[in-house]
Design an enzyme around this catalytic site. Structure first.
Site, PDB file in Angstrom:
ATOM      1  N   THR A   1      58.949  75.813  18.811  1.00  0.00           N
ATOM      2  CA  THR A   1      58.136  74.888  18.022  1.00  0.00           C
ATOM      3  C   THR A   1      58.961  74.428  16.838  1.00  0.00           C
ATOM      4  O   THR A   1      59.679  75.226  16.233  1.00  0.00           O
ATOM      5  CB  THR A   1      56.829  75.507  17.504  1.00  0.00           C
TER       6      THR A   1
ATOM      7  N   LEU B   1      56.810  73.645  11.041  1.00  0.00           N
ATOM      8  CA  LEU B   1      56.932  74.732  10.063  1.00  0.00           C
ATOM      9  C   LEU B   1      55.598  75.453   9.887  1.00  0.00           C
ATOM     10  O   LEU B   1      55.569  76.663   9.641  1.00  0.00           O
ATOM     11  CB  LEU B   1      57.427  74.185   8.725  1.00  0.00           C
ATOM     12  N   ARG B   2      54.494  74.725  10.023  1.00  0.00           N
ATOM     13  CA  ARG B   2      53.170  75.368   9.935  1.00  0.00           C
ATOM     14  C   ARG B   2      53.010  76.392  11.044  1.00  0.00           C
ATOM     15  O   ARG B   2      52.551  77.528  10.804  1.00  0.00           O
ATOM     16  CB  ARG B   2      52.077  74.291  10.034  1.00  0.00           C
ATOM     17  N   ARG B   3      53.372  76.016  12.261  1.00  0.00           N
ATOM     18  CA  ARG B   3      53.266  76.960  13.367  1.00  0.00           C
ATOM     19  C   ARG B   3      54.255  78.106  13.204  1.00  0.00           C
ATOM     20  O   ARG B   3      53.928  79.258  13.486  1.00  0.00           O
ATOM     21  CB  ARG B   3      53.506  76.223  14.685  1.00  0.00           C
TER      22      ARG B   3
ATOM     23  N   LYS C   1      47.213  63.542  12.430  1.00  0.00           N
ATOM     24  CA  LYS C   1      48.071  64.557  11.804  1.00  0.00           C
ATOM     25  C   LYS C   1      49.470  64.011  11.496  1.00  0.00           C
ATOM     26  O   LYS C   1      50.188  64.595  10.678  1.00  0.00           O
ATOM     27  CB  LYS C   1      48.174  65.798  12.686  1.00  0.00           C
ATOM     28  N   ASP C   2      49.860  62.893  12.147  1.00  0.00           N
ATOM     29  CA  ASP C   2      51.163  62.288  11.885  1.00  0.00           C
ATOM     30  C   ASP C   2      51.121  61.266  10.757  1.00  0.00           C
ATOM     31  O   ASP C   2      52.174  60.738  10.363  1.00  0.00           O
ATOM     32  CB  ASP C   2      51.699  61.602  13.151  1.00  0.00           C
TER      33      ASP C   2
ATOM     34  N   ARG D   1      53.509  53.739  19.963  1.00  0.00           N
ATOM     35  CA  ARG D   1      54.709  54.380  20.481  1.00  0.00           C
ATOM     36  C   ARG D   1      54.621  54.410  22.007  1.00  0.00           C
ATOM     37  O   ARG D   1      53.550  54.239  22.578  1.00  0.00           O
ATOM     38  CB  ARG D   1      54.824  55.802  19.929  1.00  0.00           C
TER      39      ARG D   1
ATOM     40  N   SER E   1      55.438  57.001  24.069  1.00  0.00           N
ATOM     41  CA  SER E   1      55.263  58.292  24.729  1.00  0.00           C
ATOM     42  C   SER E   1      53.969  58.272  25.526  1.00  0.00           C
ATOM     43  O   SER E   1      53.024  57.531  25.199  1.00  0.00           O
ATOM     44  CB  SER E   1      55.216  59.421  23.697  1.00  0.00           C
TER      45      SER E   1
ATOM     46  N   CYS F   1      55.534  67.280   6.448  1.00  0.00           N
ATOM     47  CA  CYS F   1      55.967  68.169   7.530  1.00  0.00           C
ATOM     48  C   CYS F   1      57.092  69.088   7.066  1.00  0.00           C
ATOM     49  O   CYS F   1      57.549  69.938   7.816  1.00  0.00           O
ATOM     50  CB  CYS F   1      56.390  67.380   8.753  1.00  0.00           C
TER      51      CYS F   1
ATOM     52  N   THR G   1      58.582  66.533  27.964  1.00  0.00           N
ATOM     53  CA  THR G   1      59.915  67.077  27.690  1.00  0.00           C
ATOM     54  C   THR G   1      59.833  68.527  27.257  1.00  0.00           C
ATOM     55  O   THR G   1      60.617  69.380  27.695  1.00  0.00           O
ATOM     56  CB  THR G   1      60.610  66.244  26.595  1.00  0.00           C
ATOM     57  N   ARG G   2      58.865  68.842  26.422  1.00  0.00           N
ATOM     58  CA  ARG G   2      58.717  70.214  25.923  1.00  0.00           C
ATOM     59  C   ARG G   2      58.329  71.172  27.051  1.00  0.00           C
ATOM     60  O   ARG G   2      58.863  72.275  27.150  1.00  0.00           O
ATOM     61  CB  ARG G   2      57.681  70.247  24.788  1.00  0.00           C
TER      62      ARG G   2
ATOM     63  N   ARG H   1      61.735  69.772  20.163  1.00  0.00           N
ATOM     64  CA  ARG H   1      61.343  68.383  19.909  1.00  0.00           C
ATOM     65  C   ARG H   1      61.146  67.660  21.232  1.00  0.00           C
ATOM     66  O   ARG H   1      61.460  68.177  22.284  1.00  0.00           O
ATOM     67  CB  ARG H   1      62.432  67.659  19.092  1.00  0.00           C
ATOM     68  N   GLY H   2      60.673  66.420  21.163  1.00  0.00           N
ATOM     69  CA  GLY H   2      60.440  65.622  22.351  1.00  0.00           C
ATOM     70  C   GLY H   2      58.961  65.477  22.651  1.00  0.00           C
ATOM     71  O   GLY H   2      58.117  66.101  22.005  1.00  0.00           O
ATOM     72  N   ASN H   3      58.638  64.614  23.615  1.00  0.00           N
ATOM     73  CA  ASN H   3      57.237  64.435  23.963  1.00  0.00           C
ATOM     74  C   ASN H   3      56.721  65.645  24.740  1.00  0.00           C
ATOM     75  O   ASN H   3      57.473  66.573  25.046  1.00  0.00           O
ATOM     76  CB  ASN H   3      57.025  63.119  24.723  1.00  0.00           C
TER      77      ASN H   3
END
Length: 303
Positions: A127, A130-132, A83-84, A11, A13, A242, A154-155, A149-151
């Site tokens: 965030t 859903l886990r967080r 994790k992805d 990717r 990013s 997710c 961006t966040r 969302r975003g890299n």
């Protein structure tokens, strides 16, 4: 025939490019004379940033275009945040190498507050995980949780613009981008659990390319593979994705593997927890999953 050049699908990013460059450097060091090239591309998961990931198909959206590139012969391997990577790979693919895991904690990031306990009532926390969200609600049900969302850049920019009072990111991502100074506090086990495989970088390749696989296995870290195998086995047994708040943290001790797992409800903040010890990573993950099912996890998982 041993390849003279390996092409890494990645990717675009900054974090993904860092990970791909890191793997490229390790491969060149492990195999002098081997040429390694990056093949950057944009995935559907990168393009759609106005909706929660769970609502548009999950983390697998970050992998599909990279896997197509490998199938079409445009790339030889892909580098992912483990994790992805879905608990079950697409047929025809393998994970020949998992690199040593970095800091698996989540990071509390805020410009005005030192930690989660310092946030005022009703504070806005960003965030999309859903886990967080489930763990935040369990600890601070008064907070207003907003999608983010975003890299990484961006966040952080959205936080700095005042859209949130705090955000939660992965420590490893911030550290890899030389942004560790943004971490105000770390959210750590056993009270807070990361995503299965968090902070580990994985290399994916076609299962029918033995020469390529042989080059890649030189980078595999046995301890991290054991730990993350247990976490991913638990996630797979739970049917985790997710769209389900699942956390897992496995450590290798002098007595074997110790795995902690949780399933949560992002709406209510209710958490189910289980832990166990064992020597077989897959069996341990399945055992913790069964313990969670025994507590009623099926209701959380939509099963």
């Amino acid at each position: 025939m041993i390849p003279s050049t390996l092409r890494i699908a990645t990717r675009q990013s900054p974090l993904a490019l860092w990970q791909a460059e890191h793997v490229a450097a390790l491969l060149r060091a492990a195999h002098p004379g081997l040429a390694v090239e990056l093949v950057p591309m944009t995935t559907r998961g990168d393009e759609i940033i106005d909706r929660p990931l769970a609502s548009i198909g999950g983390k697998g959206l970050f992998l599909k275009e990279l896997e197509v590139a490998m199938l079409e012969g445009r790339a030889d391997l892909a580098v992912h945040s483990l994790k992805d990577v879905p608990a079950e790979l697409q047929p025809g693919f393998a994970l020949p190498a998992i690199l040593p895991r970095a800091d698996a904690a989540d990071a509390f990031v805020s410009n005005r507050h030192a930690g989660l306990a310092d946030l005022p009532r009703g504070a806005r926390v960003g965030t999309s995980s859903l886990r967080r969200q489930a763990q935040l609600r369990a600890l601070r049900p008064d907070l207003e949780l907003l999608d983010l969302r975003g890299n990484v850049g961006t966040r952080l920019a959205k936080l700095d613009a005042g859209h949130y009072d705090a955000i939660v990111l992965a420590c490893a991502g911030l550290e890899r981008l030389d942004l560790a100074a943004r971490i105000r506090s770390r959210l750590v086990a056993p009270d807070w659990l990361p995503a299965p495989g968090q902070a580990a970088v994985a290399i994916e390749a076609r299962a029918d390319q033995p020469q390529t696989l042989a080059l890649l296995t030189a980078l595999d870290d046995a301890d991290t593979r054991q730990e993350t195998t247990a976490e991913r086995a638990m996630n797979q047994a739970l049917g985790g994705s997710c769209t389900v708040p699942v956390g897992a943290w496995c450590t290798l001790t002098e007595h074997g593997l110790h795995l902690r797992g949780l399933v949560g409800d992002a709406a209510s903040g209710r958490l189910l927890r289980a832990q166990a010890d064992g020597d077989d990573a897959v069996g341990l993950g399945q055992a913790v999953a069964q313990a969670l099912f025994g507590q009623g996890a099926a209701a959380f998982l939509g099963a």
